[in-house]
Design an enzyme around this catalytic site. Structure first.
Site, PDB file in Angstrom:
ATOM      1  N   ASP A 221      39.042  43.108  41.215  1.00  0.00           N
ATOM      2  CA  ASP A 221      38.226  44.208  41.363  1.00  0.00           C
ATOM      3  C   ASP A 221      37.860  44.495  42.961  1.00  0.00           C
ATOM      4  OD1 ASP A 221      36.382  46.363  40.971  1.00  0.00           O
ATOM      5  OD2 ASP A 221      36.488  45.733  38.743  1.00  0.00           O
ATOM      6  N   HIS A 244      41.083  45.648  44.693  1.00  0.00           N
ATOM      7  CA  HIS A 244      40.754  47.143  44.526  1.00  0.00           C
ATOM      8  C   HIS A 244      40.400  47.689  45.863  1.00  0.00           C
ATOM      9  CE1 HIS A 244      40.471  47.338  39.734  1.00  0.00           C
ATOM     10  NE2 HIS A 244      41.521  46.659  40.191  1.00  0.00           N
TER      11      HIS A 244
END
Length: 397
Positions: A221, A244
């Site tokens: 993430d 991310h």
């Protein structure tokens, strides 16, 4: 004669006073082994760690908790203030291990929590969340999976230092800074599989004066995520990937929400990430905001979305389709951003139709896609461009 004899005596007295004063200044030290901790990776040592904490926290003098080499199994543990001193160092030469059965701490929200503390420093050590089992459960669409525990959370605390710590395979977020002032995170290494769900590296929210330096983060993430209420945040010399990217948001989930302001992200490298520098907000009403943001000196290596503002975030198209984000984004500078995009669109500024982005500045941006200039896409984005700009600016001036 008596005068000459008194000089050495006075000097000796001075030395004795100096010696005892120096001795008293040495911090008290508490070894977790002395409280029954077992470095075998199988015996729950949480009570032993908490007993050492109780002694250090109850001391009126500076104190150190020492964790020698070895693997220490810990069930979830809460290290609670207020303490009698503001100088507690936790020196870790070993590895703290979460239970292999993710159900044991999976619904506890936090594995290791520090709350209402001041002047706590964590130096070194490894935190092993053993999260792979829970990740597999979540990927199987099993509705009975626990939500997962954050590995390390500091909440409502001040003057915290996290130095040289490694966090691996967290069930959920690795490190969370919530409701804190003056926190320094440096030399941290965070790692989890690139497809591990919700394993943000460092999450900062409702906090002021947080600094993140010289760290390497690779997760499934965001490498760093910035939530509502974060102000005066400095991020420097961070290597991100997989993951991310570094994200402000998501913002605007709540209609009444604190804003984000005064954030600097500098000297950062992104490798193979989904995003580089990102601001995202839910596509629905909110009084939130993001302003006075500086992204500078960023290197992109094969990044899907090197520069992105996404104000139409709406997971699973639930509770937000067809609505406009109320979050106001203003005064964002992108300075010296260069490297390669993994997609054609290297700059995507998708702002709110209700609250267009204003004061967006592109300065010396060069992004390449397959040896050609990347493309830019803008919606409801006002600002200016200067210096060398590639792709050409799409901002409204």
């Amino acid at each position: 004669m008596s005068t000459s004899m008194s000089l050495p005596t006075s000097f000796l007295t001075f030395l004795l006073i100096l010696f005892f004063s120096s001795s008293l200044a040495i911090p008290l030290s508490y070894n977790v082994l002395s409280f029954g901790a077992r470095p075998d990776g199988r015996t729950d040592s949480a009570k032993s760690f908490l007993a050492a904490w109780s002694k250090a926290c109850g001391s009126a003098e500076a104190a150190t908790i020492y964790v020698p080499r070895g693997r220490y199994l810990l069930h979830n543990a809460v290290f609670q203030g207020q303490c009698k001193n503001n100088d507690i160092t936790i020196r870790i030469d070993g590895t703290l291990v979460a239970p292999a059965d993710y159900h044991v701490i999976g619904n506890a929200e936090n594995w290791i929590l520090f709350e209402h503390v001041s002047g706590v420093s964590i130096n070194g050590g490894v935190l092993d969340g053993q999260g792979a089992g829970l990740w597999a459960c979540k990927k199987s669409d099993n509705s009975n999976c626990p939500s997962g525990a954050t590995t390390l959370r500091f909440s409502n605390s001040n003057n915290v230092v996290i130095n040289g710590l490694a966090s691996v395979d967290s069930q959920k977020f690795h490190i969370v800074i919530n409701g804190c002032n003056h926190v320094k995170v440096q030399g941290v290494k965070v790692s989890a599989s690139g497809d591990s769900p919700n394993t943000d590296g460092i999450h900062v929210q409702s906090s002021s004066g947080v600094t993140i330096l010289n760290s390497k983060i690779g997760t499934g993430d965001d490498c760093v995520s910035v939530g509502p209420g974060a102000t005066n945040l400095w991020i420097e010399n961070v290597a991100c990937g997989p993951g991310h990217g570094i994200s402000i948001g998501s913002l605007g989930k709540e209609q009444q929400e604190a804003g984000v302001q005064n954030v600097t992200v500098t000297a950062v490298t992104f490798t193979g990430t989904k995003n580089g520098v990102r601001i995202k907000s839910w596509g629905r009403p909110s009084n939130g905001f993001a302003r006075n943001i500086l992204f500078q000196h960023a290197l992109m290596n094969n990044v899907d979305n090197p520069i992105i503002i996404d104000q139409n975030y709406c997971p699973d198209n639930n509770n937000c389709p067809g609505q406009a984000s109320g979050v106001k984004i203003s005064d964002v500078i992108y300075q010296d951003i260069h490297g390669t995009s993994a997609t054609e669109v290297g700059v995507k500024l998708d702002c709110s139709s209700k609250n267009p982005c204003t004061g967006i500045s592109l300065e010396d941006v060069k992004l390449i896609y397959k040896n050609q200039p990347a493309e830019a896409s803008c919606a409801n984005a006002d600002g200016s461009a200067s210096g060398f700009i590639l792709p050409n600016s799409c901002l409204k001036t």
